[in-house]
Motif scaffolding. Structure first.
Motif, short mmCIF file in Angstrom:
data_model
loop_
_atom_site.label_atom_id
_atom_site.label_comp_id
_atom_site.label_asym_id
_atom_site.label_seq_id
_atom_site.Cartn_x
_atom_site.Cartn_y
_atom_site.Cartn_z
N ASP A 67 -100.34 16.38 18.80
CA ASP A 67 -99.13 17.14 19.07
C ASP A 67 -99.04 18.18 17.97
O ASP A 67 -99.38 17.91 16.82
CB ASP A 67 -97.88 16.25 19.06
CG ASP A 67 -97.85 15.28 20.23
OD1 ASP A 67 -98.49 15.58 21.26
OD2 ASP A 67 -97.18 14.24 20.11
N VAL A 68 -98.58 19.36 18.32
CA VAL A 68 -98.54 20.47 17.36
C VAL A 68 -97.12 20.98 17.23
O VAL A 68 -96.48 21.30 18.23
CB VAL A 68 -99.48 21.61 17.78
CG1 VAL A 68 -99.40 22.76 16.78
CG2 VAL A 68 -100.91 21.12 17.92
N LYS A 69 -96.63 21.05 16.02
CA LYS A 69 -95.27 21.52 15.79
C LYS A 69 -95.22 23.05 15.91
O LYS A 69 -96.05 23.76 15.33
CB LYS A 69 -94.80 21.09 14.40
CG LYS A 69 -93.29 21.03 14.24
CD LYS A 69 -92.92 20.33 12.95
CE LYS A 69 -91.43 20.22 12.78
NZ LYS A 69 -91.08 19.55 11.50
N ALA A 70 -94.26 23.54 16.68
CA ALA A 70 -94.12 24.97 16.89
C ALA A 70 -93.81 25.70 15.59
O ALA A 70 -93.10 25.18 14.72
CB ALA A 70 -93.02 25.25 17.91
N HIS A 71 -94.34 26.90 15.46
CA HIS A 71 -94.09 27.71 14.27
C HIS A 71 -92.60 28.03 14.16
O HIS A 71 -91.89 28.15 15.16
CB HIS A 71 -94.91 28.99 14.34
CG HIS A 71 -94.90 29.78 13.08
ND1 HIS A 71 -94.15 30.91 12.91
CD2 HIS A 71 -95.56 29.59 11.90
CE1 HIS A 71 -94.33 31.39 11.68
NE2 HIS A 71 -95.19 30.61 11.06
N ARG A 72 -92.14 28.19 12.94
CA ARG A 72 -90.72 28.38 12.67
C ARG A 72 -90.13 29.60 13.35
O ARG A 72 -88.93 29.65 13.64
CB ARG A 72 -90.49 28.47 11.17
CG ARG A 72 -91.21 29.62 10.51
CD ARG A 72 -91.14 29.53 9.00
NE ARG A 72 -91.78 30.69 8.39
CZ ARG A 72 -92.55 30.63 7.32
NH1 ARG A 72 -92.81 29.46 6.78
NH2 ARG A 72 -93.07 31.71 6.81
N GLU A 102 -98.12 34.64 21.03
CA GLU A 102 -99.55 34.83 21.20
C GLU A 102 -100.34 34.39 19.98
O GLU A 102 -101.40 33.76 20.09
CB GLU A 102 -99.84 36.30 21.52
CG GLU A 102 -99.36 36.71 22.92
CD GLU A 102 -99.64 38.17 23.21
OE1 GLU A 102 -100.05 38.90 22.28
OE2 GLU A 102 -99.43 38.59 24.37
N LYS A 103 -99.83 34.70 18.78
CA LYS A 103 -100.50 34.29 17.56
C LYS A 103 -100.53 32.77 17.44
O LYS A 103 -101.54 32.18 17.02
CB LYS A 103 -99.81 34.89 16.35
CG LYS A 103 -100.05 36.38 16.16
CD LYS A 103 -99.31 36.89 14.93
CE LYS A 103 -99.59 38.37 14.71
NZ LYS A 103 -98.84 38.89 13.52
N PHE A 104 -99.42 32.14 17.80
CA PHE A 104 -99.35 30.69 17.69
C PHE A 104 -100.31 30.01 18.66
O PHE A 104 -101.07 29.12 18.27
CB PHE A 104 -97.92 30.22 17.97
CG PHE A 104 -97.78 28.73 17.98
CD1 PHE A 104 -97.77 28.00 16.79
CD2 PHE A 104 -97.68 28.02 19.18
CE1 PHE A 104 -97.66 26.61 16.80
CE2 PHE A 104 -97.56 26.64 19.19
CZ PHE A 104 -97.56 25.94 18.00
#
Length: 280
Positions: A67-72, A102-104
């Motif tokens: 699972d990946v935490k979304a960027h702030r 897109e970067k994330f």
């Protein structure tokens, strides 16, 4: 019944647990020998090279889940997020751009290509209150991430007030968004009750933050680990076994993640939870 995967939020900082000689770059390989799932929390703080995710995918076995935490920027913490500072959730400065999404997604794509990416975990800030603007923001995120499984964790009690909790769960269910169940101190507006709800048949997530009320609103700590300095007792973990089993009867997979990441507390409690869920 669903497959129940137990793990921790992050893996790198449990230095006391890793045997001498295990290099930091090889810790994920060792971790994956003991747990089948992990949450990547570092993605919240900064974007990382795509090769990092390629390496993690290569060093973990088939069937391992991330699972990946979304960027702030995506959770409206703001690009210049400062822990302990209250930001205005209506300030357009904190609206993510298409480029942010897109970067994330570009950085994490290697995990999806290898079939190891489960959910993108959105942990919204305490000032993200239930409002038409907040609901709209979630819908925007859902649209940008329509090809991904999205999970959300709320940190303001307004989302789960008795009068609106059902509406909140219905909103998520109608959009196939996973509601993240939490165990945390029950104190003030920046905490939510441990209500159990399944909003997507593919996945249910439970995150354990500990129950240290004294440090829940701690400011000025050297790291977030001080906030989650709490070792669950066996009795406290046992309280969750029937709840997790209940969720497992409704979904394909359940992720049980320990975020009490002080010292090796998360590892200790994750191992014990594995035994309890196995009937040991």
């Amino acid at each position: 019944m669903a497959t129940i995967l137990v793990g921790t939020c992050s893996w790198a900082e449990f230095t006391e647990w890793y045997p001498a000689g295990v290099k930091p770059s090889e810790r994920i390989r060792y971790y994956a020998q003991h747990f089948p799932v992990v949450e990547i929390d570092s993605t919240f703080y900064h974007l990382m090279p795509r090769r990092n995710f390629e390496g993690w995918a290569e060093k973990t076995p088939e069937g391992f889940a991330f699972d990946v935490k979304a960027h702030r920027t995506l959770t409206r913490h703001g690009a210049a997020y400062e822990p302990g500072k209250v930001h205005a959730d209506a300030d357009p400065e904190y609206d993510p751009s298409e480029d942010d999404f897109e970067k994330f997604t570009y950085q994490i794509e290697p995990l999806r290509e290898r079939g190891k990416l489960r959910a993108i975990q959105f942990q919204f800030p305490p000032w993200f209150k239930r409002s038409p603007a907040s609901l709209e923001h979630i819908e925007v995120c859902r649209e940008y991430l329509r090809d991904y499984l999205m999970a959300v964790e709320f940190r303001h009690h307004s989302w789960l007030d008795p009068a609106v909790a059902h509406e909140t769960f219905t909103f998520l269910r109608d959009r196939d968004i996973v509601y993240t169940v939490v165990d945390e101190p029950q104190i003030g507006s920046a905490s939510v009750p441990p209500l159990v709800a399944v909003t997507n048949p593919d996945l249910a997530v439970v995150r354990f933050h500990g129950r240290n009320a004294e440090t829940w609103y701690l400011k000025g700590a050297e790291s977030s680990r001080e906030r989650f300095k709490y070792l669950y007792t066996t009795e406290e973990l046992c309280e969750w076994v029937p709840k997790i089993t209940e969720m497992a009867n409704q979904v394909h997979e359940v992720h049980v993640l320990m975020n009490n990441n002080y010292s090796s507390y998360a590892i200790t409690n994750a191992q014990e939870m594995q035994q309890l869920l196995a009937g040991g």
